[in-house]
Structures are given as structure tokens and as C-alpha cells.
Design a protein around this motif. Structure first.
Motif, PDB file in Angstrom:
ATOM      1  N   UNK A 191      73.585  22.478  60.016  1.00 23.16           N
ATOM      2  CA  UNK A 191      73.653  23.580  60.668  1.00 23.16           C
ATOM      3  C   UNK A 191      75.298  24.331  60.599  1.00 23.16           C
ATOM      4  N   UNK A 192      75.293  25.670  60.044  1.00 18.49           N
ATOM      5  CA  UNK A 192      76.533  26.205  60.773  1.00 18.49           C
ATOM      6  C   UNK A 192      77.138  26.023  61.882  1.00 18.49           C
ATOM      7  N   UNK A 193      78.254  25.671  61.779  1.00 15.40           N
ATOM      8  CA  UNK A 193      79.181  25.424  62.524  1.00 15.40           C
ATOM      9  C   UNK A 193      80.751  25.801  62.913  1.00 15.40           C
ATOM     10  N   UNK A 194      81.504  26.325  64.259  1.00 17.06           N
ATOM     11  CA  UNK A 194      82.602  26.749  64.423  1.00 17.06           C
ATOM     12  C   UNK A 194      83.313  25.165  65.400  1.00 17.06           C
ATOM     13  N   UNK A 195      84.666  25.853  65.308  1.00 21.79           N
ATOM     14  CA  UNK A 195      85.136  24.190  65.666  1.00 21.79           C
ATOM     15  C   UNK A 195      86.658  24.707  65.882  1.00 21.79           C
ATOM     16  N   UNK A 196      87.182  24.988  66.729  1.00 24.35           N
ATOM     17  CA  UNK A 196      88.771  24.925  67.304  1.00 24.35           C
ATOM     18  C   UNK A 196      89.435  24.234  67.822  1.00 24.35           C
ATOM     19  N   UNK A 197      91.112  23.613  67.883  1.00 23.74           N
ATOM     20  CA  UNK A 197      91.904  22.910  68.826  1.00 23.74           C
ATOM     21  C   UNK A 197      93.080  22.960  68.386  1.00 23.74           C
ATOM     22  N   UNK A 198      93.637  22.395  68.854  1.00 22.80           N
ATOM     23  CA  UNK A 198      94.928  23.200  68.920  1.00 22.80           C
ATOM     24  C   UNK A 198      95.488  21.283  69.341  1.00 22.80           C
ATOM     25  N   UNK A 199      96.606  21.739  67.914  1.00 18.01           N
ATOM     26  CA  UNK A 199      96.659  20.395  68.626  1.00 18.01           C
ATOM     27  C   UNK A 199      98.865  20.334  68.439  1.00 18.01           C
ATOM     28  N   UNK A 200      99.601  19.240  69.064  1.00 18.29           N
ATOM     29  CA  UNK A 200     100.869  19.247  69.174  1.00 18.29           C
ATOM     30  C   UNK A 200     101.726  18.309  67.827  1.00 18.29           C
TER      31      UNK A 200
END
Length: 229
Positions: A154-163
Motif C-alpha cells: 500500500x502507499x507508504x511514507x518513510x523518512x530517515x536521517x543518516x550521517x
């Protein structure tokens, strides 16, 4: 007439540097020395103040951060040497350059270092005094960071911050370190990938298929210009 002169020989120099015991994995180290007391000297001539030296031996690549945060002496300077005291790289921490310490005039350096022996030199810019030297080592990854998002139906949203400072590079598009995100879709979808909100000014996005071949590549024009030099 008999004249006798004596000189106190410097006890603390690059040849008698304080050794930092570096483990194989990430580590932190802190030490405080007063360069106004006896035994310290000005060996390298940058500013007319005394110096304290540390010796650091690395057995694996690491991201090393060196600071004078917390020093009683508010205005400090750091140099980093490798072998025979040759400056590689030549790093200066001048007034107003530190973004790590609360006192902006305390020295700070962050550098990715390969295995080897290094020397750290810390000193005041205008006077001698108590200097706290902090060293943090973070093991550099052998493989790029990978995040598995699982299967999406299904439709999805993913957010992630990496260094990516401690990352690794396996994508030939650029020489910078990579971060990988793996996902599977159970049905046809329109996928939008952005780096909105990223602190880096220039970023590259590659979309790979199941065969690891690049299906889509987004490269900013200024990055293309750097690659074509």
C-alpha cells in the motif's frame, strides 16, 4: 670569575608524547595538562606558547574528532601530524572556527584517518595554561549503511536521517560514502525519493533494480561539473 648557566630541558615534546591507548573499536579519551608549568616548550613556533603532545596509533580507519572543549584556557589551537612530524593534513583551529565547543575559540578538528601513527599538538594562542584535550574515534564502516524497509503493498511514507561521515563507498558514481535503503513492492507504484531537509548542499540519488543495476540516477549539475573535471 666563574659563570655557570643552567637550562631546564623540556620534558614534554613530540618525542615524549602522551600515548593514547586506542582500542580496535570506537573510543573516547580526555586529558588535561597545564602548559604554564615546567617542562613544556614551544617546539613548532606557531604562536609563542608552550605545547602538549599526544601520540595516537590506529589499527583501522576511523573518524577522529579532537577538541579542546572544556579547557580553562579559552583560546586554543590544534595541529595534527603523521610520522616524522610532517603535517598531513595541515589543520588549523582559528578563532571562531569551532562548531563543536561552546567556546568558539577552542580548537577542534574532525578528520577521517587511515591506520597509522599520528601526533596531536595542542597549545594556547596567546598564553599558556590548562588545556583539556578530548579525542573521539568512531570506527569507519567497511560496508555502506543498509536499511531494509520490508515489502510494501500500500502507499507508504518513510523518512530517515543518516550521517555518512563514518560510512563506506561502493557506488562508483561518486567517491562519497553511501547509504542504502532496500524495499520491495507487491504491486505497481509511483515512487518519489527526495533529500528534502538534508544539510548537505549536493546529494546524489540512485535507484537500483533487483539485479543491482542502476534504473534511475539523479545527479545535480554542480556535482556533474565536479565529476567531469
Amino acid at each position: 670569575m666563574l659563570c655557570i648557566q643552567s637550562h631546564i630541558q623540556a620534558q614534554y615534546s613530540i618525542n615524549s608524547a602522551i600515548e593514547i591507548k586506542s582500542p580496535f573499536e570506537s573510543f573516547t579519551y580526555s586529558d588535561t595538562r597545564n602548559t604554564a608549568s615546567g617542562g613544556y616548550s614551544n617546539q613548532y613556533g606557531y604562536y609563542n606558547t608552550n605545547e602538549v603532545f599526544y601520540k595516537l596509533t590506529l589499527s583501522k580507519p576511523m573518524v577522529i574528532t579532537i577538541t579542546n572543549c572544556g579547557s580553562a584556557l579559552a583560546d586554543t589551537y590544534i595541529m595534527l601530524f603523521k610520522l616524522s612530524a610532517q603535517q598531513i593534513p595541515t589543520v588549523f583551529s582559528s578563532s571562531g572556527s569551532s562548531t563543536i565547543c561552546s567556546s568558539k575559540t577552542n580548537g577542534s578538528i574532525t578528520q577521517t584517518l587511515e591506520p597509522g601513527t599520528y601526533w596531536i599538538c595542542c597549545k594556547g594562542k596567546s598564553q599558556n595554561g590548562s588545556i583539556t584535550t578530548n579525542v573521539e574515534g568512531i570506527s569507519k564502516l567497511e560496508n555502506p549503511e543498509l536499511h531494509d524497509l520490508g515489502t510494501k503493498s500500500e502507499a507508504f511514507t518513510y523518512t530517515h536521517r543518516a550521517n555518512t561521515v563514518v560510512g563506506a563507498n561502493k557506488n562508483p558514481v561518486t567517491s562519497m560514502n553511501d547509504v542504502y535503503y532496500k524495499f520491495r513492492i507487491a504491486k505497481r507504484m509511483k515512487i518519489t525519493v527526495t533529500h528534502k531537509g538534508t544539510s548537505l548542499r549536493c546529494t546524489v540519488i540512485s535507484l537500483l533494480g533487483p539485479d543491482d543495476k542502476v534504473r534511475f540516477l539523479q545527479i545535480p549539475e554542480d556535482v556533474k561539473h565536479q565529476m567531469n573535471r
